[in-house]
Write a protein that holds these residues in place. Structure first.
Motif: not given
Length: 352
Positions: A231-237
């Motif tokens: 989820x944090x990976x998507x936020x970074x994206x």
């Protein structure tokens, strides 16, 4: 670069300069101006050219240092990604690699920009910075796409994240590395007038905060929520996409020859204060690399001779080059400002 001799780009068409001085004072002033016109701004042009070359040298230094710093940061993070399997950290690492690689097209552009103008590239090679900007935008887009893809795959196929302490440490390392590079790029970019370098510095600063977001993923995993990592990976994206939007807008403005309207107002104010200028017409500015060029129209008295009018045009160009930041050359066109009602550009009416 665009620091060619201003005598080559010209002073426009001289048509006069009139005041109510005595004839003797007019002649003395005229002789002074004619002498200056014969030797147009050699000191200004040399100074501006030297400043432009020094600006490129500073740009090359900051690119070399920031490239080394970001590559070192990304390499350390990539080792921890291999050990931990953190998707959030992978996204941040990919972005740091992409940010480091943006130094390469900019370095090529700075190097090209130092080449002299030719009969084919009559304005020089400064616009290579804009081409480098396009490459930077594409690199940012690629990092966003890859980071997003990996995050979606991990959401569909969850797995535990190992070495959470190291993941958190990598996030801190990413923040410190990016913030150091951001400060250096922004400082030097503002010193040399390179919007591309300033934008790249702001990009690095944003990357630093996305690195801190990795801590959230590690914290969530430590609390028993492994899904927090993708989820944090998507936020970074998403954060990378915002940076992409800003970078694309900056490059679009440069490609379309957009400038800050306050620069136009400043140029108009400078021209209005030049003795002999009775009015200011159109003012056009454009960035060529990290240097400005200008094309301006002024009105002068229709009672003055060609030599007198040319002297006013020279004075206007001289004042612009001195007082407008980052301006390296200007073309000044002087029009007669009489009360006879004659349209001196009538022959051009059908071409405008």
């Amino acid at each position: 670069m665009s620091g060619q001799d201003t005598s080559e780009v010209g002073h426009g068409h001289g048509h006069g300069h009139g005041h109510g001085h005595s004839r003797s004072r007019t002649v003395a002033g005229l002789l002074s101006r004619v002498g200056h016109a014969i030797r147009p701004h050699s000191h200004d042009t040399a100074d501006k050219t030297d400043q432009a070359l020094e600006a490129s040298s500073k740009g090359m230094r900051v690119l070399a240092v920031s490239f080394a710093a970001l590559m070192a940061t990304a390499l350390v993070q990539s080792v921890i990604v291999a050990v931990s399997g953190s998707i959030a950290l992978l996204g941040d690492t990919l972005h740091n690699f992409a940010d480091a690689l943006t130094a390469l097209p900019l370095a090529i552009a700075f190097s090209l920009g130092r080449r002299a103008a030719t009969r084919r590239f009559t304005y020089g090679y400064g616009r290579a910075e804009d081409l480098a900007g396009i490459v930077i935008v594409l690199l940012i887009a690629a990092s966003a796409a890859l980071a997003g893809y990996e995050a979606v795959v991990r959401l569909m196929h969850p797995q535990d994240v190992e070495a959470l302490g190291w993941v958190a440490a990598a996030g801190v390392i990413g923040f410190l590395g990016n913030e150091a590079v951001a400060r250096y790029r922004i400082k030097v970019g503002r010193e040399i007038g390179s919007a591309a370098l300033v934008a790249d510095g702001l990009h690095a600063r944003t990357d630093g905060f996305t690195s801190l977001a990795v801590l959230l993923g590690a914290g969530g995993a430590a609390l028993g929520f492994p899904i927090a990592d993708p989820i944090v990976g998507l936020a970074i994206t998403a954060a990378i996409c915002f940076v992409l939007r800003d970078a694309a807008r900056e490059i679009y403005h440069r490609l379309m020859d957009a400038v800050d309207p306050r620069l136009v107002e400043q140029a108009e104010s400078i021209l209005s204060g030049v003795p002999g200028v009775k009015g200011v017409g159109s003012v056009r500015l454009r960035w060529i690399g990290h240097a400005l060029r200008a094309e301006v129209d002024i009105q002068v008295s229709d009672r003055l001779s060609l030599v007198e009018a040319h002297a006013v045009a020279v004075a206007a160009e001289h004042r612009l080059i001195h007082d407008l930041p980052r301006l390296t050359a200007a073309t000044v066109h002087a029009d007669p400002d009489g009360s006879d009602g004659i349209d001196h550009h009538a022959v051009l009416a059908t071409h405008r």
